[in-house]
Each structure stands twice: as C-alpha cells, then as structure tokens.
Write a protein that holds these residues in place. Sequence first.
Motif, short mmCIF file in Angstrom:
data_model
loop_
_atom_site.label_atom_id
_atom_site.label_comp_id
_atom_site.label_asym_id
_atom_site.label_seq_id
_atom_site.Cartn_x
_atom_site.Cartn_y
_atom_site.Cartn_z
N ILE A 54 0.87 -1.17 0.00
CA ILE A 54 0.00 0.00 0.00
C ILE A 54 0.90 1.22 0.00
CG2 ILE A 54 -1.84 1.25 1.19
CD1 ILE A 54 -2.55 -1.37 2.63
N GLU A 55 0.81 2.04 -1.05
CA GLU A 55 1.67 3.22 -1.16
C GLU A 55 0.80 4.46 -1.26
OE1 GLU A 55 5.67 4.74 -3.54
OE2 GLU A 55 4.44 3.13 -4.40
N VAL A 56 1.15 5.50 -0.49
CA VAL A 56 0.31 6.70 -0.44
C VAL A 56 1.13 7.96 -0.69
CG1 VAL A 56 -1.43 5.69 1.07
CG2 VAL A 56 0.57 6.81 2.08
N GLY A 57 2.29 7.82 -1.36
CA GLY A 57 3.13 8.97 -1.64
C GLY A 57 2.92 9.50 -3.05
N GLU A 58 4.03 9.65 -3.78
CA GLU A 58 3.93 10.11 -5.17
C GLU A 58 3.09 9.14 -5.99
OE1 GLU A 58 6.84 10.97 -9.02
OE2 GLU A 58 7.70 10.41 -7.08
N ARG A 59 3.28 7.85 -5.73
CA ARG A 59 2.40 6.84 -6.32
C ARG A 59 1.38 6.45 -5.26
NH1 ARG A 59 7.60 4.86 -7.27
NH2 ARG A 59 8.37 5.23 -9.36
N LYS A 60 0.13 6.28 -5.69
CA LYS A 60 -0.92 5.86 -4.76
C LYS A 60 -1.53 4.59 -5.31
CE LYS A 60 -1.81 10.47 -2.96
NZ LYS A 60 -0.68 11.09 -3.64
N ARG A 61 -1.30 3.49 -4.59
CA ARG A 61 -1.69 2.18 -5.11
C ARG A 61 -1.87 1.20 -3.95
NH1 ARG A 61 3.85 -0.92 -6.43
NH2 ARG A 61 5.32 0.37 -5.27
N ALA A 62 -2.53 0.09 -4.26
CA ALA A 62 -2.68 -1.02 -3.32
C ALA A 62 -2.88 -2.27 -4.15
CB ALA A 62 -3.87 -0.79 -2.39
N HIS A 63 -2.00 -3.25 -3.99
CA HIS A 63 -2.12 -4.49 -4.76
C HIS A 63 -1.13 -5.50 -4.20
CE1 HIS A 63 1.65 -3.53 -6.94
NE2 HIS A 63 1.20 -2.29 -6.91
N THR A 64 -1.31 -6.75 -4.56
CA THR A 64 -0.34 -7.77 -4.20
C THR A 64 0.81 -7.75 -5.20
OG1 THR A 64 -1.55 -9.44 -5.47
CG2 THR A 64 -2.06 -9.27 -3.12
N VAL A 65 1.96 -8.22 -4.78
CA VAL A 65 3.13 -8.24 -5.66
C VAL A 65 3.79 -9.60 -5.59
CG1 VAL A 65 3.55 -5.76 -5.38
CG2 VAL A 65 4.70 -7.38 -3.88
#
Length: 722
Positions: A54-65
């Motif tokens: 879960i990333e909430v900085g310059e990129r905003k995303r949530a997913h499995t990797v």
Amino acid sequence: MDPKRELTSVDLAALVREFGTYEGSKVDKAYLYGDDLLRLKMRDFDRGRVELLIEVGERKRAHTVAPERVPDAPGRPPQFAMMLRNRLSGADFAGVEQFEFDRILEFVFEREDGTTRIIAELFGQGNIAITDGEYEVIDCLETVRLKSRTVVPGSRYEFPDSRLNPLTVSREVFDHEMDDSDTDVVRTLATQLNFGGLYAEELCTRAGVEKAMDIEDAGEDEYDRLYEAIDRLAIDLRNGNFEPRLYLEGGDDDDGEEGEEDGTDTPTRVVDVTPFPLEERTELAAEPFETFTAALDDYFFRLELSDSSEETDPTDQTPDFEEQIAKHQRIIDQQEGAIEGFEQQAEAERERAELLYANYGLVDDILSTVQRARDDDTPWDEIAERFEEGKERGIEAAEAVVDVDGSEGIVTVEIDGEHVPLVATDGVEKNADRLYTEAKRIAEKKEGALAAIEDTREELAEIERRRDEWEADDGDDEGDEDDEGDEDEPKRDWLNESSVPIRTNEQWYERFRWFHTSDDFLVIGGRNADQNEELVKKYLERGDKVLHTQAHGGPVTVLKATDPSEASSSDIEIPDSSIEEAAQFAVSYSSVWKDGRYAGDVYVVESDQVSKTPESGEYLEKGGFAVRGDRTYLDDTPVGVAVGIQCEPYTRVIGGPPSAVENEAVTTIRVEPGRFAQADAGKRIYRRLRERFTDESFVRKIASPDRIQHFLPPGGSRIADD
C-alpha cells in the motif's frame, strides 16, 4: 502521455472484488518504507506467501506483488511498523471495502484479541490510519486537523464527506445531477458523477454520445444510453467481469523507420493499467493479464524501472561502481536484518523454555491431563471440550490452554502472554529441551549469517578500492593537461543531482547520540541509562572531557580527545568552540528541551574526575556516576539542534548543534522545543528534506523519518522557521 501514478475509484472497486479471494490469509509481518509505503507479508492456505503493498506517496496504489519484487526489508523497523506487527501478527485478513466511491480502502484484520483496520487514503497527500474495531485511531502516517475532519491518534477516525456513488445511483438522481450541470456532458460525468476524466470519456464513447455536447443539448436518448453504459460498468465491477490490460506507448526507432520484422513499433513505456479494455486506449499497445492485481504489480514495477532509468552516454565505459556498492550494501542490510531476526527468534525460544520451568507445576498438570485422557482413548475433540468446561469453572490449568490440535498432537498454552506449543506425549523437560535445541539451531544460523556478512563486506571494500583507483586515474589524466585551478573547482551540487550515489560506512559510535564538532572532535552521548553506563565504563579515556546538565535527566556526554583505536593522551588541547558545542549538545538532549525551556546550565569535568565508585554510604543508580573535584560551569547554555543530510564522504543523516552540523551537511533544518512529538516532527523534517533534493528516492533510502527521529531531542519539537 503521462503514465498513471494513482489508482482511480473504478480501479479500487475492481480491486475490492479481487482482494476477496485472499480472505482468511494470516499476517506474518508488517514493514514501513520511508513514510508512505506499507508492506504486509501474509500466508494464504492455497497460494502460500502473499505480499501486499500500500503506497500513499507520489504513487498511490494497493495491490499484491510477486515475492521476488518486494523491496528489501528495512534494517530497523520504525515504531509504526512495530505497532502493526504487535497488532497483526497471526491475524486473519477478514476483507476489504471501498468507502462509497471514494479513493479509500479499508482493510480489516481479525484476531482473538480484537479487530484492526488499516484505512488507506489514496487521494490528495495520501495517508494510512490504523484503527481498532471501533474506529479509534491507534496511529497514522499523517495527522489531519481540518474543519471538516480530524485524523489523530486517540480520536475516532472520520471519513471525508460523502460523495455521490455513480455505480448505485438511481435514474432519477442521475437525471437530476445531469440537469443540474452547466457544462458539457463529459465534464458533468467527470465531476458531478465523480467518474474522473478517463472513465467519463470512456462512458461517452461506449454510449455513442458526443463528449463536448453541451448538457442543455442532451436529451432523453443521450441520458438513456449514458445510464445504460454506467449500469453495464457497475455490473462488470460487481460480478468481476474483468479483462485487465496494461497499456504501453513509445518505441519509435531513431531513424523514424518502423520495426524491421512486422512493420510496427515496439512499445517501451507503460502509461496505464485498467481492469478491462477501454475504447479510449485502442491506439495504444496492450498486454492482457489474468488478474487486475497482477497487472498492477507489473505496471508499477515497470513504471519504477522507467522512473529510475537514466540516459547514459554509450561511449562512457566507466564501470558502475556505485550500483555495485549499493547492491552490496543492500545485501549487507538484509544480512544484518536476518542476524537481528535470528537473535530475536533464539531469545524468544529460550524465554519460552524458561517459562515452562518457571511454571513447572501448571504445565505438568496440563500435559498429565492430556496424557491420561489419551491413554483412555479419549478423542481430541472431547479433550478440547473438557478444557473449555474447566475454563468456565475457573480451573487455572484449563484457562492456560488456548488451542488443542489433535492432528499434530500439540497443545498450545499461554503463559505470561506468550503462546507456547507443547508436544502432548512429552513431559515438561522434553518440551523445554526441544525449545532450547531450536534456540541453539537458530543461533547457529546466526553464526553462518555473520560469516556471510563478513564476506560481503570484504567484497564491498574491494569494489570501493577499485572505484577509488579508477577515480584517481581519471584525476591524473586531467592533471596532465592542467594541474592548476583545482582549488577553484566548484563543489558538487548534490541537491540538483538526478541520482545521488549512496556511500555508507557505519561507525561504532552511531548507536549512541553523536556529532562531530566544528574542530572535528567526536562527541557521544547516551540514549538511556544502559548507554550512559557503557560510555563511562568502556569509552571514557584519559584526555576526554565529560559534560552534564545541572537538570536531572540528561545524557552522559563525552567529548573525545582521541578515537578508542588511538592511544589516549592528556596533552591534546580541545578548543573552547568544541566544548561549547558539546555543552549545547548536552543541554539540548536533556530534560531542559523536554520541559520546553530554551537554556540550561552545564558543567564540564576531566575524565579522571569521573568514577563509578560512590562515596561511602552512597549509592549510584544505573547510568549515574560520581564527580570529584572542581567543575567548570557554562551557565545559560542555549539549546539548539539542526538535522541534515551529509553526502560526502558518506551519505547519512546527521544532527546536533547547528554550528557543527551545518558545516558538514549539504542541507539542514533547525528545530526548537515545540508541540510535535518526535515521530511527527521526524515526518515533517523528512518531507522538507525530500523536497530539497531532485533525487527524492535518495532521501527516502538514507533519511527515513525513523532515522531522523534518532537525532531529535526527547519531548516535543517544531521546525524553527514554521
């Protein structure tokens, strides 16, 4: 076309559907990178290891990797990550919901001791809030204090104001929203109906409605077709009718000709990823994926590679020493993290073994009860029921049993908050021996890791040696042409470097509080009573000076005349400027700062005046020391701390008195006593520093909020110019 860096509301609606397949997964660990990237390591019964980002900085995303794509674990977990580990270790992933049609995801985790919610705000500045089952905020990456809502630890989490959800809107409300607009059709769908630009255009295309049509010119027929297109989109999202696509563009050959074999260009740059094919993207090359989360994984992986790639001169044959050094440093960080993990695991196993002996009678009672029941052929289910009945009657041994696993013959007990699995057929001693053996096995793994890390450090030293030789050769070649003017060569502009090389060389003193004075003398201070004790016993040598505040609760501060590896001497004269900086250091990291005061009194003594032997009839607490003889007082020494980033000879965070730090760092931020806790102040400084560097990723790698926090005084702080 600029690549997508934030997920849309439609994307999140699709993700919620796919995340449902991971329900029941158990959380192993949580990691925090910088102040905007959270990673959860989980285990799924069918899939095995599951990694959630879960990333909430310059990129905003949530997913499995994919596991091979997860970033290396940070060497030292920050407080936020440790809090999550305590709350989530062993918890079940119970599901995820999207807040209405907003870009907010709420991940829910269940454990016997309660519910934990991770609320990811994937809009604006971005934020992650951790709450309990009643939405009370435990912690958050960013505190929010607005008129409309508040998100701070200890308060109830407040969602943003509700917005219209176009996927569930009735036809009457749809007509009203469209009629209430004063612009064209596509802008109305984007703003009034909250679809955003891309999906507003897509809906117009699917419905066969002119995007630029003025809303006043749109009639019942256009409304019918648009509402039907929205309804079909909603059905696809609800039913999981996905055909994920990753879109690429670019690939023109340098000479303007098309690809040689098939007459087409090869796309080279990812620009978008969607849960189903879009008619608005038909001009782009597309790659299909089985799941949307897999498509997101690949998209953001390629996007990061694209962002980090640099244009290089093909004629430049200089070896990429910095990349090799960075790679070896990452390996060392991983190995150090593994060693720390082995130490903790081994210690945990030993503690569990000791708990068994400390509660011998209780454990023996439980094991004997199970063994007698099994001798009588009592089924495991019935044994579990008997323990439950015993709990209701308040029997101590029954209350300690938390699980009975008949398939493995394991009974798990809880003692002093620790869960200890017991082999039911063995006695107390044998179960304890098994735990001690496991601790020994883990300790042996640690020894192997220590040997491996030494090998890696030797390889790193060799690469650094070859780099230095190469750079020296380059310098000689330039000197042959013109040996003059070297002194006038401008300093490197680190703030505007597109890629700052990372050079680390951790020193023995960096686990203490420390800084180098303007005259390059080392000053070290204890962070706690144990370190104060260690400084006086182990590192205080002849010629050193000891400083301490008159106020209670200050660190032992040692101004070193020499390095511990050098011969100590009392003949070295330490300048007054260094003593004054050491005094400012001593007062700043004492209770003076914590009390919100701006000055305090400090005394200075020689090393031979300090003793750990108290006077007759007196007692010294841990970290305390006795001073004999005269003291030199520096009255009303002002507090003062600056935190900055040093780029040469090594890249690291440094902090201490401004007069010393500002000469060594490429950029600094001064702080003073204030209302922000260490964690919040660290985040604010981190953001300021990251904004000053062109290479923001460099700041994120070496100057996380947690590292900055280590240089902040105890108590509240604020940035001086705020």
